[in-house]
Design a protein around this motif. Structure first.
Motif, short mmCIF file in Angstrom:
data_model
loop_
_atom_site.label_atom_id
_atom_site.label_comp_id
_atom_site.label_asym_id
_atom_site.label_seq_id
_atom_site.Cartn_x
_atom_site.Cartn_y
_atom_site.Cartn_z
N VAL A 421 41.59 56.33 42.24
CA VAL A 421 41.98 54.93 42.25
C VAL A 421 41.44 54.29 43.51
O VAL A 421 41.60 54.83 44.61
CB VAL A 421 43.51 54.76 42.19
N VAL A 422 40.79 53.14 43.36
CA VAL A 422 40.28 52.38 44.51
C VAL A 422 41.22 51.20 44.75
O VAL A 422 41.59 50.48 43.82
CB VAL A 422 38.84 51.89 44.25
N VAL A 423 41.58 51.01 46.02
CA VAL A 423 42.56 49.98 46.39
C VAL A 423 41.90 48.92 47.25
O VAL A 423 41.09 49.22 48.13
CB VAL A 423 43.75 50.60 47.16
N LEU A 424 42.24 47.66 46.97
CA LEU A 424 41.83 46.54 47.82
C LEU A 424 43.10 45.82 48.24
O LEU A 424 43.88 45.39 47.39
CB LEU A 424 40.88 45.60 47.07
N SER A 425 43.31 45.67 49.56
CA SER A 425 44.58 45.13 50.07
C SER A 425 44.41 43.83 50.84
O SER A 425 45.31 43.43 51.57
CB SER A 425 45.23 46.17 51.00
N SER A 426 43.30 43.13 50.67
CA SER A 426 42.96 41.97 51.49
C SER A 426 43.95 40.82 51.34
O SER A 426 44.58 40.65 50.29
CB SER A 426 41.56 41.47 51.13
N VAL A 427 44.04 40.02 52.40
CA VAL A 427 44.79 38.76 52.33
C VAL A 427 43.83 37.58 52.27
O VAL A 427 44.21 36.47 51.90
CB VAL A 427 45.74 38.60 53.53
N VAL A 428 42.57 37.78 52.66
CA VAL A 428 41.51 36.78 52.54
C VAL A 428 40.28 37.47 51.98
O VAL A 428 39.87 38.52 52.46
CB VAL A 428 41.17 36.14 53.91
N GLU A 429 39.71 36.89 50.94
CA GLU A 429 38.55 37.51 50.30
C GLU A 429 37.76 36.42 49.58
O GLU A 429 38.34 35.51 48.98
CB GLU A 429 39.01 38.56 49.29
#
Length: 580
Positions: A421-429
């Protein structure tokens, strides 16, 4: 056709924005000729040099935005009066313009009407082109834009009735700061790029960003009628707002610069033949800033799928993935919110104690990136003390920080392949490149709902609110416990990425857009026959399409005479199969 490619801080330099995209575009459209007009951002960027350019690049002209020595131009009384009138009008338009800080409201909180926006746009545009004509007639404007007269014009505009509320509080240091910024942004006005042997000779100007990059295209349109195409994969106005919010400047400076950049963006959008945002998120910004919806065509960035093919096409759909490993890939900086990711992982470990987290990436440039990485490592050590399976075993932390090129992660594809599983946790993208790479690798993903994430995923992954470690953990646990669901989502994600986000689709889209714009643009070149008489319909639209489409073809001995208004003689047909 001949394309004038306009860049700022990127191609053809070794380092910079949109370098890879521009290079792929130029190499993919080898049937066209490209002239590159590049604005550089720093001395270091210029010292690093250019990448190797393909043969279809016939000319490269560069100019620095990071410095401008006084050009020594001394204006006479009439020229000074013209400058005072034009710059005063531009300053008045800026001070009256609504700063689109949230896309809809002026900086003083009043929603601007369409009529008001139109008046401000006309004033700003007329003043901008007036300054450009003055620079063409009398020489550069560097000294004039730095002069006391420019600062006084700004001061008068700030004190005038109807000026922005924040601008009315501007003091002398604020005005000096704003004048210096405007002088830097308007340096393209003083360039000698707009003659008949420069941008006036191309069929189409393609600006690879808004703002300063598109300004030469505006002037080529004004002086020579060259149509303008604007591509924004990251909206420059949005980038300015984000940067200004972090800068230590007064509210007056922020309001005035926001109004200036907003007016420049609106003028670019108004005059462009077509605008190609890279995603719906960018498109919404452009619409809020005045772009006509009829001019907008979403063209997704093109990425190389081949380097992820081996991982993505493995028959079992999981490759070499460890089913108990989560993977995060990207540049380590505060906007990526690794703090929430680590707290999320603490929740995941409560439900799945064997799970590991691999954080793959390098810190962002500068001391802030290194400090943030150190903070994340300290938090990981605090949340997850080293664990050992027995009393004689060496403890190991379930969170690892790695970089591409090491023995454990030799390549980017292997980084994505190392987990299930690949996770992206950004608040700005903006456009989430790492997410598309994971999709090419056939990986199931869990992402925060920021930027263009939902548009990119399109139902092939799980999306949760940002800054919500518990929701992120629940989504991760759901996929860790369901391998069949992971496989289905991964296969669907790869299929979607191959359909929408490849280099080939990007190049094909722009090839069609180029032909469409040129086919709707008036012919600016006079074609004559052997006797020197005008040849009606000498440049039909078909000559822009590769192949043998017409009985007669157009050739010129030596270098083509592309200058607007220059006579071009019709000659014998080209050999079959040669392009126009």
């Amino acid at each position: 056709m001949r394309i004038g490619l306009l860049t700022e801080g990127g191609y053809p330099y070794v380092s910079g924005d949109a370098r890879l995209w521009c290079d792929r575009l130029v190499r993919g459209l080898e049937q066209h000729e490209f002239d590159i007009y590049a604005l550089s951002r720093s001395e270091r960027q210029e010292d690093e040099g250019w990448i190797q350019l393909p043969p279809q690049v016939s000319r490269v002209r560069t100019a620095p935005l990071w410095m401008a020595e006084d050009d020594g131009v001394v204006h006479g009384r009439r020229a000074r009066r013209r400058f005072a009138e034009c710059f005063g009008e531009l300053a008045a338009a800026v001070c009256a313009a609504p700063a689109v800080l949230d896309g809809s409201e002026a900086s003083d909180g009043v929603t601007a009407s369409e009529a008001s926006r139109g008046v401000v746009a006309d004033r700003f545009g007329n003043a901008l082109y007036g300054l450009a004509e003055l620079a063409r007639d009398e020489g550069g404007l560097v000294g004039a834009l730095r002069s006391e007269g420019a600062v006084r014009a700004l001061e008068r505009a700030c004190r005038a009735p109807g000026a922005l509320r924040a601008a009315r509080t501007a003091r002398v240091p604020d005005l000096l700061s704003v004048a210096a910024h405007i002088e830097r942004a308007l340096r393209p006005l003083s360039l000698d790029w707009y003659e008949d042997d420069g941008l006036g000779s191309v069929d189409l100007c393609h600006a690879t960003a808004g703002g300063e990059a598109a300004l030469p295209g505006l002037l080529a349109l004004h002086f020579a009628g060259v149509p303008l195409l604007v591509t924004e994969y990251g909206v420059q106005l949005r980038a300015h707002y984000l940067a200004s919010s972090a800068a230590e400047e007064s509210s007056a400076v922020r309001a005035l610069l926001a109004a200036f950049h907003g007016a420049l963006a609106a003028e670019v959008y108004r005059r462009a033949a077509l605008i190609t945002p890279g995603n719906t998120h960018a498109r919404r910004w452009q619409e809020r800033c005045g772009a006509d919806r009829a001019k907008l065509r979403t063209v997704y960035p093109g990425m190389e799928a081949a380097r992820f093919a081996e991982v993505g096409e493995r028959a079992d759909g999981s490759g070499c993935a460890d089913p108990d490993t989560l993977v995060w890939v990207g540049r380590i900086e505060p906007a990526k919110d690794l703090i929430s990711l680590l707290h999320c992982f603490a929740e995941v470990r409560k439900e799945a104690p064997k799970t590991r987290l691999r954080i793959v990436g390098a810190p962002a440039d500068g001391p802030e990136g290194a400090l943030y990485l150190a903070h994340c490592k300290a938090l990981a050590a605090q949340l997850f003390p080293d664990e050992a399976e027995g009393v004689h075993a060496v403890g190991d932390n379930p969170v690892s920080f790695e970089e591409i090129g090491g023995p454990e992660v030799p390549s980017l594809a292997e980084a994505y392949a190392s987990g299930s599983v690949v996770v992206l946790s950004s608040v700005v993208e903006g456009f989430p490149i790492s997410l598309v790479e994971a999709m090419f690798c056939g990986r199931a993903t869990v992402s925060t709902d920021v930027g263009a994430v939902v548009e990119v995923i399109g139902g092939t992954g799980l999306v949760v609110p940002p800054r919500n470690p518990r929701a992120l953990a629940e989504a991760c646990v759901a996929l860790l416990r369901d391998p069949e669901r992971r496989a289905r989502l991964g296969a669907a994600a790869r299929a979607r990425a191959l359909e929408l986000f490849t280099v080939e689709q990007n190049i094909t889209a722009f090839h069609g857009i180029y032909l469409e714009i040129v086919s709707h643009s008036p012919v600016r070149r006079l074609v004559v026959d052997d006797t020197g008489d005008p040849l009606p319909f000498g440049v039909p639209a078909e000559v822009h399409v590769p192949g043998r489409w017409t009985e007669a073809r157009l050739m010129v001995t030596g270098r083509p005479r592309w200058a607007a208004g220059a006579p071009v003689r019709a000659t014998a047909p080209l050999p079959a199969g040669e392009g126009a």
